[in-house]
Scaffold this motif. Structure first.
Motif, mmCIF file in Angstrom:
data_model
loop_
_atom_site.group_PDB
_atom_site.id
_atom_site.type_symbol
_atom_site.label_atom_id
_atom_site.label_comp_id
_atom_site.label_asym_id
_atom_site.label_seq_id
_atom_site.Cartn_x
_atom_site.Cartn_y
_atom_site.Cartn_z
ATOM 1 N N ILE A 10 48.105 -32.314 -18.065
ATOM 2 C CA ILE A 10 47.664 -30.919 -17.935
ATOM 3 C C ILE A 10 46.552 -30.835 -16.885
ATOM 4 N N GLU A 11 46.216 -29.616 -16.489
ATOM 5 C CA GLU A 11 45.140 -29.408 -15.510
ATOM 6 C C GLU A 11 43.812 -29.965 -16.029
ATOM 7 N N GLY A 12 43.034 -30.554 -15.133
ATOM 8 C CA GLY A 12 41.677 -30.972 -15.501
ATOM 9 C C GLY A 12 41.550 -32.417 -15.959
ATOM 10 N N GLY A 14 42.222 -35.141 -14.236
ATOM 11 C CA GLY A 14 41.842 -36.085 -13.179
ATOM 12 C C GLY A 14 43.026 -36.711 -12.453
ATOM 13 N N LYS A 15 44.114 -35.949 -12.393
ATOM 14 C CA LYS A 15 45.348 -36.428 -11.762
ATOM 15 C C LYS A 15 45.137 -36.761 -10.271
ATOM 16 N N SER A 16 44.517 -35.846 -9.541
ATOM 17 C CA SER A 16 44.347 -36.048 -8.084
ATOM 18 C C SER A 16 43.533 -37.299 -7.790
ATOM 19 N N ILE A 48 57.731 -22.376 -1.603
ATOM 20 C CA ILE A 48 58.090 -22.069 -2.998
ATOM 21 C C ILE A 48 56.855 -22.278 -3.881
ATOM 22 N N ARG A 49 56.092 -23.341 -3.604
ATOM 23 C CA ARG A 49 54.876 -23.619 -4.378
ATOM 24 C C ARG A 49 53.910 -22.425 -4.322
ATOM 25 N N ASN A 50 53.770 -21.901 -3.120
ATOM 26 C CA ASN A 50 52.854 -20.783 -2.933
ATOM 27 C C ASN A 50 53.262 -19.582 -3.797
ATOM 28 N N LEU A 65 63.055 -21.686 -9.754
ATOM 29 C CA LEU A 65 62.323 -21.985 -8.512
ATOM 30 C C LEU A 65 61.775 -23.414 -8.516
ATOM 31 N N TYR A 66 61.247 -23.859 -9.662
ATOM 32 C CA TYR A 66 60.782 -25.249 -9.727
ATOM 33 C C TYR A 66 61.943 -26.196 -9.459
ATOM 34 N N GLU A 67 63.108 -25.881 -10.032
ATOM 35 C CA GLU A 67 64.261 -26.783 -9.862
ATOM 36 C C GLU A 67 64.820 -26.706 -8.440
ATOM 37 N N ALA A 69 63.004 -26.152 -5.776
ATOM 38 C CA ALA A 69 62.060 -26.959 -4.995
ATOM 39 C C ALA A 69 62.328 -28.446 -5.237
ATOM 40 N N ARG A 70 62.629 -28.782 -6.490
ATOM 41 C CA ARG A 70 62.882 -30.196 -6.836
ATOM 42 C C ARG A 70 64.128 -30.722 -6.108
ATOM 43 N N ALA A 71 65.197 -29.936 -6.083
ATOM 44 C CA ALA A 71 66.436 -30.362 -5.413
ATOM 45 C C ALA A 71 66.157 -30.623 -3.931
ATOM 46 N N ASP A 91 53.129 -36.792 -7.499
ATOM 47 C CA ASP A 91 52.185 -36.054 -8.328
ATOM 48 C C ASP A 91 52.963 -34.914 -9.003
ATOM 49 N N ARG A 92 53.353 -35.118 -10.222
ATOM 50 C CA ARG A 92 54.229 -34.263 -11.030
ATOM 51 C C ARG A 92 55.686 -34.381 -10.599
ATOM 52 N N PHE A 93 56.572 -34.263 -11.587
ATOM 53 C CA PHE A 93 58.018 -34.323 -11.319
ATOM 54 C C PHE A 93 58.715 -33.640 -12.489
ATOM 55 N N ASP A 95 59.293 -34.111 -15.617
ATOM 56 C CA ASP A 95 58.699 -33.954 -16.955
ATOM 57 C C ASP A 95 57.792 -32.720 -17.026
ATOM 58 N N ALA A 96 57.223 -32.333 -15.875
ATOM 59 C CA ALA A 96 56.362 -31.135 -15.859
ATOM 60 C C ALA A 96 57.175 -29.898 -16.233
ATOM 61 N N SER A 97 58.445 -29.857 -15.819
ATOM 62 C CA SER A 97 59.266 -28.683 -16.153
ATOM 63 C C SER A 97 59.551 -28.615 -17.646
ATOM 64 N N VAL A 98 59.803 -29.781 -18.247
ATOM 65 C CA VAL A 98 60.031 -29.806 -19.699
ATOM 66 C C VAL A 98 58.756 -29.368 -20.428
ATOM 67 N N ALA A 99 57.609 -29.923 -19.990
ATOM 68 C CA ALA A 99 56.351 -29.614 -20.679
ATOM 69 C C ALA A 99 55.904 -28.157 -20.452
ATOM 70 N N TYR A 100 55.900 -27.713 -19.198
ATOM 71 C CA TYR A 100 55.363 -26.369 -18.892
ATOM 72 C C TYR A 100 56.368 -25.250 -19.190
ATOM 73 N N GLN A 101 57.599 -25.383 -18.617
ATOM 74 C CA GLN A 101 58.562 -24.282 -18.798
ATOM 75 C C GLN A 101 59.264 -24.386 -20.156
ATOM 76 N N GLY A 102 59.455 -25.618 -20.645
ATOM 77 C CA GLY A 102 60.101 -25.799 -21.942
ATOM 78 C C GLY A 102 59.130 -25.539 -23.081
ATOM 79 N N ARG A 151 47.458 -19.205 -11.078
ATOM 80 C CA ARG A 151 47.874 -18.451 -12.271
ATOM 81 C C ARG A 151 48.126 -19.360 -13.470
ATOM 82 N N PHE A 152 48.392 -20.644 -13.255
ATOM 83 C CA PHE A 152 48.541 -21.562 -14.387
ATOM 84 C C PHE A 152 47.182 -21.871 -14.996
ATOM 85 N N GLU A 153 46.184 -22.040 -14.110
ATOM 86 C CA GLU A 153 44.853 -22.378 -14.614
ATOM 87 C C GLU A 153 44.225 -21.215 -15.381
HETATM 88 P P1 TMP Z 1 49.354 -29.128 -9.605
HETATM 89 O O1 TMP Z 1 48.256 -28.561 -10.433
HETATM 90 O O2 TMP Z 1 49.674 -30.526 -9.965
HETATM 91 O O3 TMP Z 1 49.167 -28.934 -8.164
HETATM 92 O O4 TMP Z 1 50.710 -28.353 -10.037
HETATM 93 C C1 TMP Z 1 50.898 -27.023 -9.832
HETATM 94 C C2 TMP Z 1 51.217 -26.252 -11.100
HETATM 95 O O5 TMP Z 1 52.622 -26.192 -11.292
HETATM 96 C C3 TMP Z 1 50.624 -26.822 -12.365
HETATM 97 O O6 TMP Z 1 49.992 -25.761 -13.059
HETATM 98 C C4 TMP Z 1 51.820 -27.260 -13.174
HETATM 99 C C5 TMP Z 1 52.935 -26.404 -12.658
HETATM 100 N N1 TMP Z 1 54.274 -26.999 -12.751
HETATM 101 C C6 TMP Z 1 55.181 -26.477 -13.658
HETATM 102 O O7 TMP Z 1 54.851 -25.550 -14.408
HETATM 103 N N2 TMP Z 1 56.439 -26.993 -13.696
HETATM 104 C C7 TMP Z 1 56.856 -28.006 -12.867
HETATM 105 O O8 TMP Z 1 58.006 -28.441 -12.933
HETATM 106 C C8 TMP Z 1 55.894 -28.553 -11.932
HETATM 107 C C9 TMP Z 1 56.304 -29.651 -11.004
HETATM 108 C C10 TMP Z 1 54.622 -28.019 -11.911
#
Ligand code: TMP
Length: 200
Positions: A10-12, A14-16, A48-50, A65-67, A69-71, A91-93, A95-102, A151-153
């Protein structure tokens, strides 16, 4: 040598910082690698990220859109790097879609797993590190960082509790691939816990 390593959490957490330490590790060991991120990694994916990070949208639009971008990212960056025997650090792949969107948004996890398989041509990471800490501490660290939240943060703690649960569930289902790393430890200790799993 070809290997796909992904860093999640999750955010915060220390991933970067940990991605940078891993990049230095591969540089020092002279291991050919590509460091990339999702969503992102190519011109189209950064566009797409933007959109994803700044515009509100329906959860189904979001996952598609996440998928998408992934393709694009997988075909143009990850797959060629793996074919040329490089280590890919992402940096993220998927599993992030399962955790965040799922888990976070409530989209059917099976559907997301199917979309992940399509986008990655059935490829899974060889190793995934989930940097983990409680949501309370992760939020404190985000506040201290003080940068403008995307918007996620801006989402609340309940959302991140669900996302964290998603990550922990993924790790318990696939313990060989997915390693949970306690990110409340000091930075160097977190890094050591990660490289302990690398065979380089
Ligand atoms: P970041 O914080 O690692 O730059 O990632 C950008 C945001 O995108 C973060 O809030 C997590 C979110 N995210 C998803 O919701 N689903 C995804 O599949 C990915 C790759 C990122």
């Amino acid at each position: 040598m070809a290997m796909l390593i992904t860093i999640e959490g999750i955010e915060g957490v220390g991933k970067s910082t940990q991605v940078k330490l891993l990049e230095n590790y591969f540089l020092e060991k002279k291991i050919p690698f590509v460091s990339t991120r999702e969503p992102g990694g190519t011109k189209i994916c950064e566009k797409i990220r933007n959109i994803l990070l700044h515009d509100e949208m329906h959860p189904l639009t979001e996952i598609l859109l996440y998928e998408a971008a992934r393709a694009e990212h997988f075909t143009n960056i990850i797959e060629p790097a793996l074919h040329s025997q490089k280590v890919v650090l992402c940096d993220r792949f998927m599993d992030a879609s399962v955790a965040y969107q799922g888990y976070g948004r409530g989209i059917d996890v099976k559907l997301i797993e199917n979309l992940n398989s399509i986008a990655t041509k059935n490829t899974k990471p060889n190793l995934t590190f989930i940097l983990d800490m409680d949501v309370e501490n992760a939020f404190k660290r985000l506040e201290q960082r003080g940068s403008t939240p995307d918007r996620f943060e801006k989402l609340n703690k309940d959302f991140y509790e669900k996302v964290r649960k998603g990550y922990l569930d993924i790790a318990s289902k696939e313990p060989d691939r997915v390693k949970i790393i306690n990110s409340l430890q000091e930075i160097q200790k977190v890094h050591n816990d990660i490289i302990m799993h690398l065979k380089y």
